[in-house]
Design a protein around this motif. Structure first.
Motif, PDB file in Angstrom:
ATOM      1  N   TYR A  46       0.815  -1.214   0.000  1.00 30.56           N
ATOM      2  CA  TYR A  46       0.000   0.000   0.000  1.00 30.56           C
ATOM      3  C   TYR A  46       0.844   1.256   0.000  1.00 30.56           C
ATOM      4  CZ  TYR A  46      -3.909  -3.078   1.098  1.00 30.56           C
ATOM      5  OH  TYR A  46      -4.863  -4.067   1.053  1.00 30.56           O
ATOM      6  N   TYR A  50       0.031   3.989  -2.765  1.00 22.68           N
ATOM      7  CA  TYR A  50      -0.502   5.290  -2.356  1.00 22.68           C
ATOM      8  C   TYR A  50       0.459   6.430  -2.716  1.00 22.68           C
ATOM      9  CZ  TYR A  50      -4.461   3.549   0.484  1.00 22.68           C
ATOM     10  OH  TYR A  50      -5.642   3.002   0.913  1.00 22.68           O
ATOM     11  N   LEU A  69      -8.782  11.242  -0.937  1.00 27.38           N
ATOM     12  CA  LEU A  69      -8.346   9.851  -1.062  1.00 27.38           C
ATOM     13  C   LEU A  69      -8.864   9.013   0.093  1.00 27.38           C
ATOM     14  CD1 LEU A  69      -4.827  10.984  -1.874  1.00 27.38           C
ATOM     15  CD2 LEU A  69      -5.906   9.288  -3.294  1.00 27.38           C
ATOM     16  N   PHE A  71      -8.187   6.191   2.455  1.00 24.90           N
ATOM     17  CA  PHE A  71      -7.008   5.507   2.983  1.00 24.90           C
ATOM     18  C   PHE A  71      -7.396   4.331   3.889  1.00 24.90           C
ATOM     19  CE2 PHE A  71      -2.523   7.266   3.098  1.00 24.90           C
ATOM     20  CZ  PHE A  71      -2.608   7.891   1.872  1.00 24.90           C
TER      21      PHE A  71
END
Lengths: 137, 172
Positions: A46, A50, A69, A71
């Motif tokens: 991730y 990201y 975003l 998360f």
């Protein structure tokens, strides 16, 4: 009489060795399976995804644009590792880098070439990034 | 007559070796897969060309400020100048032509990337060459109106940024 047969005298009818064999195989492959699952859902996948996604979004943003975003997946990893959610996304605006981190002492960074100033805030599972100052639109 | 029965040896060195190979292969494969870098360089180069196009052109016309003396590519188009130095990871070139005459040529960043782009594109005589360490390129041609005529802009951008795993992450 047949000579030359191989095997132990009297034979061994016990199933214990076979049971142990099966159990040990199950244990060994279960451990591997757990490790694979941990690798697949762990932070480093991730972090890279990201950081690159955010950098590219910043690069393509126009002045005044806000990027929101989700998360949630990363936050799960951070919470599992007792890592503060506020620290999961940070910017080094002097060197134009975005840092994404879900575990202590490790993370992934990526450069962005947009020169506009950035500000960010977290609300629940969402990070909102504003590209450009308040007067930019 | 002695009755004998065959038995299979369940635990053996071969079993241990097999387990080691299988588990080692799984662990190695998974590690390689999930530690692989996601390559977004071409996408990054495309973003550069799109951003340049938005800066240079508006409503199909070349913006007036582009050809002025005071034009500053970095501040006017919102690019970070430090990242377009000769030793950095980006390159961009914009060539403007009107009626086949060049009216402007702008080039910033690592100049050697332009050659990398040419190598990868190849020519009519030879095929292009690809390489993992070569910068990834993206080019586009934009038509625009200028001074009563029609112009063509060739925009070429390249990126060779890989990103970094940070052991020493940003400290507050």
């Amino acid at each position: 009489m047949i000579r030359g047969k191989k095997g132990d005298v009297g034979g061994d009818d016990s199933v214990l060795p076979m049971v142990m064999y099966i159990i040990l195989n199950i244990v060994a492959f279960s451990v591997v399976g757990l490790w694979v699952n941990d690798a697949a859902t762990g932070g480093f996948v991730y972090e890279q995804a990201y950081s690159k996604q955010i950098a590219l979004l910043i690069d393509s943003a126009k002045p005044g644009q806000e990027i929101v975003l989700n998360f949630s997946e990363g936050f799960e990893v951070a919470e599992d590792n007792d890592f503060a959610l506020e620290k999961t996304l940070r910017f080094d605006q002097e060197n134009n880098r975005v840092f994404v981190q879900f575990l202590e002492n490790r993370g992934h960074s990526y450069s962005y070439f947009n020169s506009l100033p950035l500000s960010s805030k977290r609300e629940g599972d969402l990070w909102t990034i504003r590209v450009g100052g308040e007067n930019d639109s | 007559m002695i009755r004998k029965r065959g038995t299979a040896k369940v635990f053996s060195a071969w079993w241990v070796l097999m387990i080691v190979f299988v588990i080692g292969g799984v662990v190695g494969g998974v590690t390689m897969f999930y530690s692989a870098e996601v390559d977004v360089r071409t996408l990054e180069a495309k973003i550069i060309t799109d951003k340049v196009e938005r800066c240079f052109f508006g409503q199909g016309k070349l913006n007036d400020f582009v050809l002025e003396e005071s034009f500053d590519f970095f501040s006017d188009c919102n690019f970070e100048e430090e990242l377009f130095g000769d030793g950095e990871n980006y390159f961009v070139r914009v060539s403007l032509f009107v009626d086949e005459e060049e009216i402007g040529d702008f080039s910033y960043g690592r100049v050697s990337f332009e050659r990398s782009c040419e190598i990868q594109e190849g020519s009519s005589e030879e095929e292009g060459v690809t390489g993992e360490n070569l910068a990834k390129c993206y080019g586009k041609e934009v038509k625009f109106h200028y001074d009563g005529g029609t112009g063509t802009a060739d925009i070429l951008a390249a990126s060779n940024q890989r990103g970094r795993r940070s052991q020493d992450v940003l400290q507050e």
